[in-house]
Motif scaffolding. Structure first.
Motif, PDB file in Angstrom:
ATOM      1  N   GLN A 251     -32.076  57.121  80.874  1.00 25.06           N
ATOM      2  CA  GLN A 251     -33.463  57.110  80.423  1.00 25.06           C
ATOM      3  C   GLN A 251     -33.615  56.463  79.053  1.00 25.06           C
ATOM      4  N   LEU A 252     -32.526  56.436  78.267  1.00 23.46           N
ATOM      5  CA  LEU A 252     -32.595  55.819  76.939  1.00 23.46           C
ATOM      6  C   LEU A 252     -32.789  54.319  77.017  1.00 23.46           C
ATOM      7  N   SER A 253     -32.510  53.719  78.186  1.00 24.19           N
ATOM      8  CA  SER A 253     -32.662  52.273  78.363  1.00 24.19           C
ATOM      9  C   SER A 253     -33.910  51.917  79.155  1.00 24.19           C
ATOM     10  N   ILE A 254     -34.741  52.900  79.476  1.00 21.19           N
ATOM     11  CA  ILE A 254     -35.975  52.654  80.221  1.00 21.19           C
ATOM     12  C   ILE A 254     -37.143  52.710  79.250  1.00 21.19           C
ATOM     13  N   PRO A 255     -37.934  51.651  79.146  1.00 24.69           N
ATOM     14  CA  PRO A 255     -39.054  51.639  78.188  1.00 24.69           C
ATOM     15  C   PRO A 255     -40.029  52.777  78.454  1.00 24.69           C
ATOM     16  N   ASN A 256     -40.444  53.438  77.391  1.00 26.46           N
ATOM     17  CA  ASN A 256     -41.468  54.481  77.419  1.00 26.46           C
ATOM     18  C   ASN A 256     -41.104  55.661  78.313  1.00 26.46           C
ATOM     19  N   SER A 257     -39.822  55.875  78.563  1.00 27.02           N
ATOM     20  CA  SER A 257     -39.435  57.049  79.337  1.00 27.02           C
ATOM     21  C   SER A 257     -39.583  58.294  78.471  1.00 27.02           C
ATOM     22  N   GLU A 258     -39.782  59.435  79.115  1.00 30.80           N
ATOM     23  CA  GLU A 258     -40.022  60.664  78.362  1.00 30.80           C
ATOM     24  C   GLU A 258     -38.812  61.062  77.542  1.00 30.80           C
ATOM     25  N   ILE A 259     -37.613  60.892  78.100  1.00 32.44           N
ATOM     26  CA  ILE A 259     -36.402  61.253  77.370  1.00 32.44           C
ATOM     27  C   ILE A 259     -36.030  60.191  76.349  1.00 32.44           C
ATOM     28  N   GLY A 260     -36.264  58.919  76.663  1.00 34.90           N
ATOM     29  CA  GLY A 260     -35.856  57.841  75.770  1.00 34.90           C
ATOM     30  C   GLY A 260     -36.836  57.520  74.674  1.00 34.90           C
TER      31      GLY A 260
ATOM     32  N   THR B 159     -24.498  64.277  87.127  1.00 29.49           N
ATOM     33  CA  THR B 159     -25.586  63.391  87.550  1.00 29.49           C
ATOM     34  C   THR B 159     -26.785  63.524  86.632  1.00 29.49           C
ATOM     35  N   VAL B 160     -27.100  64.757  86.230  1.00 29.37           N
ATOM     36  CA  VAL B 160     -28.195  64.978  85.285  1.00 29.37           C
ATOM     37  C   VAL B 160     -27.911  64.262  83.967  1.00 29.37           C
ATOM     38  N   LEU B 161     -26.664  64.351  83.487  1.00 32.46           N
ATOM     39  CA  LEU B 161     -26.280  63.693  82.235  1.00 32.46           C
ATOM     40  C   LEU B 161     -26.430  62.175  82.340  1.00 32.46           C
TER      41      LEU B 161
ATOM     42  N   ALA C 127     -37.747  68.548  81.013  1.00 36.28           N
ATOM     43  CA  ALA C 127     -37.705  67.085  80.895  1.00 36.28           C
ATOM     44  C   ALA C 127     -36.544  66.503  81.701  1.00 36.28           C
ATOM     45  N   LEU C 128     -35.395  67.181  81.690  1.00 34.68           N
ATOM     46  CA  LEU C 128     -34.250  66.714  82.478  1.00 34.68           C
ATOM     47  C   LEU C 128     -34.545  66.779  83.971  1.00 34.68           C
ATOM     48  N   GLU C 129     -35.160  67.871  84.407  1.00 37.66           N
ATOM     49  CA  GLU C 129     -35.463  68.016  85.826  1.00 37.66           C
ATOM     50  C   GLU C 129     -36.461  66.961  86.295  1.00 37.66           C
TER      51      GLU C 129
ATOM     52  N   ARG D  72     -32.457  68.762  72.224  1.00 33.81           N
ATOM     53  CA  ARG D  72     -33.092  67.647  72.916  1.00 33.81           C
ATOM     54  C   ARG D  72     -32.434  67.445  74.278  1.00 33.81           C
ATOM     55  N   PRO D  73     -33.105  66.751  75.193  1.00 34.70           N
ATOM     56  CA  PRO D  73     -32.616  66.674  76.583  1.00 34.70           C
ATOM     57  C   PRO D  73     -31.192  66.148  76.728  1.00 34.70           C
ATOM     58  N   VAL D  74     -30.833  65.051  76.038  1.00 34.84           N
ATOM     59  CA  VAL D  74     -29.499  64.474  76.218  1.00 34.84           C
ATOM     60  C   VAL D  74     -28.427  65.435  75.726  1.00 34.84           C
ATOM     61  N   LEU D  75     -28.656  66.070  74.586  1.00 38.12           N
ATOM     62  CA  LEU D  75     -27.670  67.036  74.084  1.00 38.12           C
ATOM     63  C   LEU D  75     -27.547  68.218  75.035  1.00 38.12           C
ATOM     64  N   LEU D  76     -28.659  68.709  75.556  1.00 34.65           N
ATOM     65  CA  LEU D  76     -28.598  69.821  76.503  1.00 34.65           C
ATOM     66  C   LEU D  76     -27.858  69.424  77.765  1.00 34.65           C
ATOM     67  N   ALA D  77     -28.127  68.228  78.294  1.00 37.24           N
ATOM     68  CA  ALA D  77     -27.424  67.776  79.502  1.00 37.24           C
ATOM     69  C   ALA D  77     -25.929  67.663  79.259  1.00 37.24           C
TER      70      ALA D  77
END
Length: 582
Positions: A186-195, A178-180, A102-104, A150-155
């Motif tokens: 992504q948490l501020s993008i509507p319907n993003s996979e990470i957010g 940059t990945v982080l 998901a991060l990639e 989850r992606p954010v914690l892993l990043a």
């Protein structure tokens, strides 16, 4: 006769004739099969980039194209390695690869250091190393483990582990940073996979808890030089309010402690930039509220009240000393202080002194971080006492840096009195000595505050008020003497701090590199005697005695004696030192 390419290289006519094919298809010619293998590497990379972008657009629009239709695309970098027999440990870490994928997917194709950061071995090593070597968090004393990150914690963990790792993995830290940043964005993008949180309530709660913890870890590693840390904190606070459960039981995550950790990062960030804290003192949700006797709650409350009072006054900040943005003259800002400001400062200092007394006692049951909930021991451990003393000394320097005219890194300001010099230098020396006994210092805020203290002590050394090796300090911190030599105890402690800052493999530019550069610049000017080295004897403080009036001090003169400070080990070659108050 029409030209047709049958063998993929030449047309039939040219092939029979044995001449080089100069076939050029007509504008209305049928599409040709694409074979990226015959293209030059640069063109092949362009085609792969285009196909990746096309796949992202199709995924966003909901077109689930089969993988084999993406001509010329490489498999995910994490799968580029040869398939090997999975060990039981690799099988237990299978959730890592889902989060990494998901991060990639959320990162541009240019991020990745040639795909190295997505290799499974790299991710596995950084993940395990973080849990083995990183110190505990004072707001989460119990070590947290996550089988499905989850992606954010892993990043966040990948960035923290690489930035504080070996030289080989430290080279990857900028890419993981940059990945982080992409993951948090992504948490501020509507319907993003990470957010987008999971649909199931229990999974959504776990997703939010890990995401907030990842943001807090990122804040501890980036505060000071990344101003966007404040924005990240506000995102974490919103997630806490949206996903913390209405009822907490033994199966629930420690949301109350997580809220306290978010408050800590917010207050530390605000203290460096003298901005108003964003997270309120009192949690608006009952399940997040804690006891008024809690150690971190009391510390956060007094910090929030004091910082909010002095925000927006145009005062120079601690961080401005390292960026060169501090105004050259702070007299006008200092004169603006009113009697109300002085009352706020003294009340702040009184609460901080009481906090130290309450939570540094060896028999203070439940006085550790959050120990009001799990008071399993009858006495504080030495590690807890060290942490309490570190927090007290650092926050004490914050208070003095806000009020005293020396905030602009000028210990010899015309508007500062000898009494104020005495108290400020005493706190700066205590802060500088933290490295002598406390080996668990690792957050950015701690490093910035100790470096700030070192700059204040350097001014004292330049002005002839440094401590000498093998000698006790004089009865007052500013005696009439020539500047001390470069083997003084103060300079020994400064060099110890410099060595601690240099113990990093983070690629430049980094925060520690900036602090080292600023401190070395000031250290190189110490040998030049200052005109303030010979001071007026009338400004000397009288000898300290039990009958002396200490009412001019903001803090209690015995506050640094509440812990076993004199028994701390000293640096090699340094004699037993006593503070002027002792």
């Amino acid at each position: 006769m029409k030209c047709r390419i049958d063998n993929g290289n030449t047309c039939r006519r040219c092939h029979r004739s044995g001449v080089p094919c100069i076939f050029v298809p007509r504008a209305n010619a049928a599409g040709l099969p694409i074979n990226l293998g015959v293209l030059d590497p640069s063109q092949a990379e362009v085609n792969r980039t285009v196909m990746r972008r096309l796949k992202m657009i199709e995924d966003y629009l909901g077109f689930n194209a089969p993988e084999d239709s993406l001509l010329g695309m490489d498999p995910p970098n994490g799968q580029m390695e040869e398939d090997e027999a999975e060990t039981p440990e690799d099988h237990a870490l299978s959730a890592l690869w889902i989060a990494a994928a998901a991060l990639e997917k959320a990162c541009p194709p240019s991020v990745g250091a040639g795909g190295v950061i997505w290799h499974r071995n790299t991710i596995k090593q950084l993940w395990l190393r973080f849990h083995e070597t990183m110190p505990r968090l004072h707001f989460l004393p119990n070590k947290q483990t996550f089988s499905s990150p989850r992606p954010v914690l892993l990043a966040s963990i990948l960035y923290c582990s690489s930035a504080r790792g070996t030289p080989e993995v430290a080279e990857l830290a900028p890419h993981y940073f940059t990945v982080l940043c992409n993951a948090i964005a992504q948490l501020s993008i509507p319907n993003s996979e990470i957010g987008r949180p999971p649909d199931h309530s229990d999974e959504a709660e776990e997703w939010a808890f890990q995401t907030v913890l990842g943001i807090i870890l990122a804040g501890l590693m980036t505060e000071a030089y990344v101003r966007e840390t404040g924005i990240w904190i506000s995102i974490a606070y919103r997630l806490i309010l949206e996903h913390s459960p209405p009822h907490v039981d033994e199966r629930s995550r420690e949301w109350r402690r997580l809220f306290g950790g978010c408050q800590i990062v917010d207050l530390e960030h605000a203290s460096l930039h003298l901005s108003c804290p964003m997270i309120p003192i009192e949690a608006p949700i009952p399940t997040l509220q804690t006891s008024p006797r809690d150690q971190l709650y009391r510390l956060s409350r007094m910090m929030h009240t004091g910082l909010a009072h002095f925000t927006g006054r145009g005062l120079p900040t601690i961080w401005s000393c390292f960026t060169g943005d501090a105004p050259p003259d702070t007299t006008s800002a200092t004169c603006a202080f009113s009697a109300v400001d002085a009352a706020v400062i003294r009340d702040w200092a009184r609460q901080l002194d009481e906090w130290l007394v309450d939570f540094s006692s060896s028999n203070a049951s439940g006085s550790g971080p959050g120990a009001h909930e799990s008071a399993s021991s009858a006495a504080m451990s030495e590690q807890d006492r060290t942490l309490v003393f570190r927090q007290y000394v650092l926050h004490r320097l914050v208070v003095l840096s806000i009020y005293h005219p020396a905030r602009g890194c000028n210990l010899y300001s015309n508007s500062i009195t000898p009494n104020e010099q005495f108290e400020l230098l005493l706190s700066a020396r205590a802060t500088l000595r933290l490295h002598l006994n406390d080996k668990s210092i690792w957050s950015n805020w701690d490093f910035v505050m100790i470096t700030w203290a070192a700059l204040i002590v350097l001014q004292a050394v330049e002005g002839g008020a440094g401590e000498l090796d093998g000698k006790k300090p004089t009865s007052h911190p500013f005696p009439k003497q020539q500047p001390t030599d470069l083997t003084g105890a103060d300079l020994t402690n400064i060099r110890i701090h410099l060595e601690m800052l240099r113990r990093t493999n983070e690629p430049r530019p980094s925060l520690r590199d900036k602090l080292v550069s600023r401190l070395e610049h000031s250290l190189g000017q110490v040998a030049t005697p200052s005109p303030t080295a010979l001071r007026d004897p009338s400004l000397a403080l009288p000898p300290l005695s039990p009958s002396f009036d200490y009412s001019w001090q903001i803090f209690d003169q015995a506050s640094l004696q509440q812990v076993t400070y004199p028994s701390w080990p000293l640096a090699p070659g340094a004699a037993q030192l006593q503070t002027p108050l002792q």
